[in-house]
Write a protein that holds these residues in place. Structure first.
Motif, mmCIF file in Angstrom:
data_model
loop_
_atom_site.group_PDB
_atom_site.id
_atom_site.type_symbol
_atom_site.label_atom_id
_atom_site.label_comp_id
_atom_site.label_asym_id
_atom_site.label_seq_id
_atom_site.Cartn_x
_atom_site.Cartn_y
_atom_site.Cartn_z
ATOM 1 N N SER A 163 0.829 -1.205 0.000
ATOM 2 C CA SER A 163 0.000 0.000 0.000
ATOM 3 C C SER A 163 0.867 1.260 0.000
ATOM 4 O O SER A 163 1.927 1.302 0.618
ATOM 5 C CB SER A 163 -0.921 0.010 1.224
ATOM 6 N N SER A 164 0.379 2.296 -0.671
ATOM 7 C CA SER A 164 1.102 3.571 -0.726
ATOM 8 C C SER A 164 0.688 4.511 0.399
ATOM 9 O O SER A 164 1.110 5.672 0.422
ATOM 10 C CB SER A 164 0.848 4.252 -2.080
ATOM 11 N N VAL A 165 -0.128 4.025 1.355
ATOM 12 C CA VAL A 165 -0.681 4.919 2.360
ATOM 13 C C VAL A 165 0.413 5.584 3.201
ATOM 14 O O VAL A 165 0.320 6.770 3.535
ATOM 15 C CB VAL A 165 -1.697 4.180 3.263
ATOM 16 N N GLN A 166 1.474 4.844 3.547
ATOM 17 C CA GLN A 166 2.548 5.449 4.341
ATOM 18 C C GLN A 166 3.223 6.597 3.591
ATOM 19 O O GLN A 166 3.403 7.693 4.132
ATOM 20 C CB GLN A 166 3.588 4.396 4.718
ATOM 21 N N ALA A 167 3.568 6.344 2.335
ATOM 22 C CA ALA A 167 4.237 7.367 1.538
ATOM 23 C C ALA A 167 3.336 8.575 1.315
ATOM 24 O O ALA A 167 3.780 9.729 1.405
ATOM 25 C CB ALA A 167 4.683 6.784 0.196
ATOM 26 N N GLU A 168 2.059 8.327 1.033
ATOM 27 C CA GLU A 168 1.132 9.424 0.757
ATOM 28 C C GLU A 168 0.920 10.281 2.008
ATOM 29 O O GLU A 168 0.901 11.516 1.934
ATOM 30 C CB GLU A 168 -0.209 8.860 0.272
ATOM 31 N N LEU A 169 0.743 9.635 3.152
ATOM 32 C CA LEU A 169 0.502 10.392 4.378
ATOM 33 C C LEU A 169 1.766 11.104 4.861
ATOM 34 O O LEU A 169 1.691 12.209 5.414
ATOM 35 C CB LEU A 169 -0.035 9.467 5.466
ATOM 36 N N THR A 170 2.929 10.504 4.661
ATOM 37 C CA THR A 170 4.180 11.171 5.007
ATOM 38 C C THR A 170 4.351 12.443 4.185
ATOM 39 O O THR A 170 4.686 13.512 4.714
ATOM 40 C CB THR A 170 5.379 10.239 4.777
ATOM 41 N N LEU A 171 4.119 12.329 2.877
ATOM 42 C CA LEU A 171 4.232 13.496 1.996
ATOM 43 C C LEU A 171 3.240 14.575 2.395
ATOM 44 O O LEU A 171 3.585 15.767 2.464
ATOM 45 C CB LEU A 171 3.994 13.069 0.540
ATOM 46 N N LEU A 172 2.007 14.169 2.670
ATOM 47 C CA LEU A 172 0.981 15.133 3.060
ATOM 48 C C LEU A 172 1.386 15.869 4.332
ATOM 49 O O LEU A 172 1.283 17.104 4.416
ATOM 50 C CB LEU A 172 -0.354 14.420 3.270
ATOM 51 N N PHE A 173 1.866 15.130 5.327
ATOM 52 C CA PHE A 173 2.207 15.764 6.589
ATOM 53 C C PHE A 173 3.420 16.677 6.438
ATOM 54 O O PHE A 173 3.477 17.756 7.031
ATOM 55 C CB PHE A 173 2.455 14.710 7.667
ATOM 56 N N ASP A 174 4.391 16.266 5.631
ATOM 57 C CA ASP A 174 5.556 17.118 5.388
ATOM 58 C C ASP A 174 5.133 18.419 4.709
ATOM 59 O O ASP A 174 5.639 19.505 5.027
ATOM 60 C CB ASP A 174 6.587 16.383 4.522
ATOM 61 N N GLU A 175 4.201 18.321 3.769
ATOM 62 C CA GLU A 175 3.726 19.519 3.078
ATOM 63 C C GLU A 175 2.905 20.404 4.011
ATOM 64 O O GLU A 175 2.954 21.639 3.914
ATOM 65 C CB GLU A 175 2.899 19.116 1.854
ATOM 66 N N LEU A 176 2.151 19.782 4.916
ATOM 67 C CA LEU A 176 1.412 20.548 5.910
ATOM 68 C C LEU A 176 2.363 21.383 6.767
ATOM 69 O O LEU A 176 2.144 22.576 6.988
ATOM 70 C CB LEU A 176 0.627 19.602 6.825
ATOM 71 N N ALA A 177 3.406 20.735 7.260
ATOM 72 C CA ALA A 177 4.355 21.430 8.119
ATOM 73 C C ALA A 177 5.056 22.550 7.374
ATOM 74 O O ALA A 177 5.293 23.626 7.926
ATOM 75 C CB ALA A 177 5.381 20.432 8.668
#
Length: 330
Positions: A163-177
């Protein structure tokens, strides 16, 4: 100043208004537990050495996102806020998690009732994303999409596998920060918070509630796409998300994407983005009052400004600023 929580002081002092994202850094394990907003948890350190913990928290209505980094193995127990369901996604770890006495060696998503969290022993150097949602909001989404996922069957673990969920959520959170570090608090716009919340929920549903219905025939696919487009075109004054469309027509994102691709040769996310980009262009071109590009983009749910500018230029052959300038010269 509390030296165990110095990062909190720094974050709040650099802005005239509270940051959309709260950051905490501490060397006190009990303080780290208290930094979990709305949670009542107990952490006991199990490996020797100085403790170091970091929390980054973002709230968007019925969803709370917390990135939790710790350097020591710990025993964790307690509860989240009342009426919550928790989704715990390991972004990286060095060893198994023990959940209610059972070792979990493979990377897995843990889903549990917030008021009845299972006891955990976590490994050293764990980087974890906890997504906590109101149970009523989750039930609404599951009901609208006719999902077979049952909240009563918790706690449960779901293997992440490929699943790509880890990569997608990591990217999202990094962009949020990164977005929260800007001068303007883009994450305070409701349209942006709505879009972020829905993007996270779509990722989680793909894993815990996969669409198991048989493929639709061409006529049914066309009918589903027509319903989705009719709804989107009837709400051009709103920055709709893919979850909005899925909830309206009662389908998973995977099914909707399949139908769009087969019927129009475009995925629904790109379709909605094009509608929103067109809405931004019209507002920049036709607005009767002075406003900046960033303000208009944020109102339509665009918070990654460099990506927005690139998509806008690709679609219209000019930058948003050029569109705005041409209007102002008229």
């Amino acid at each position: 100043m509390n030296n165990n929580n110095s990062a909190v002081e720094t974050t709040m002092a650099t802005s005239g208004m509270p940051s959309a994202i709260q950051r905490y850094h501490t060397h006190d394990i009990d303080q780290h537990a208290r930094n979990m907003g709305g949670w009542q948890v107990r952490y006991d350190q199990m490996t020797p050495g100085r403790f170091e913990g970091e929390l980054i928290e973002f709230r968007a209505g019925w969803m709370q996102l917390v990135r939790d980094r710790t350097n020591q193995s710990m025993l964790k127990s307690g509860s989240a806020w009342a009426g919550a369901i928790t989704f715990s996604v390991p972004l990286s770890s060095q060893g198994p998690v023990f959940c209610a006495g059972h070792p979990i060696h493979e990377q897995s998503l843990l889903v549990a009732h917030g008021e009845h969290l299972p006891d955990l022993r976590i490994p050293e150097h764990l980087d974890l994303l906890a997504v906590t949602v109101e149970i009523q909001a989750l039930e609404h989404v599951l009901e609208r999409q006719a999902s077979r996922f049952r909240i009563t069957d918790l706690p449960r673990c779901y293997r992440l596998g490929t699943s790509s969920v880890q990569a997608e959520l990591t990217l999202l959170f990094d962009e949020l920060a990164a977005a929260d570090q800007g001068q303007d608090n883009l994450l305070g716009h409701e349209a942006i918070r709505h879009g972020i919340r829905d993007a996270v929920m779509v990722q989680l549903l793909e894993l815990v509630a996969p669409d198991q219905a048989p493929p639709l025939n061409p006529t049914a696919r066309k009918r589903m796409v027509d319903r989705a487009r009719e709804y989107a075109l009837g709400h051009l004054d709103e920055p709709l998300s893919i979850l909005d469309l899925c909830n309206h027509i009662g389908a998973s994102r995977r099914k909707l994407q399949y139908c769009f691709q087969e019927t129009l040769g475009i995925n629904p996310v790109a379709y909605l983005r094009a509608l929103r980009l067109n809405a931004v262009r019209r507002e920049l071109r036709d607005s009767l009052y002075e406003q900046g590009v960033q303000e208009v983009a944020a109102r339509w749910g665009f918070w990654h400004l460099s990506r927005f500018a690139s998509d806008y230029r690709t679609l219209f052959g000019e930058t948003p600023s050029q569109t705005l300038r041409r209007h102002q010269l008229c």
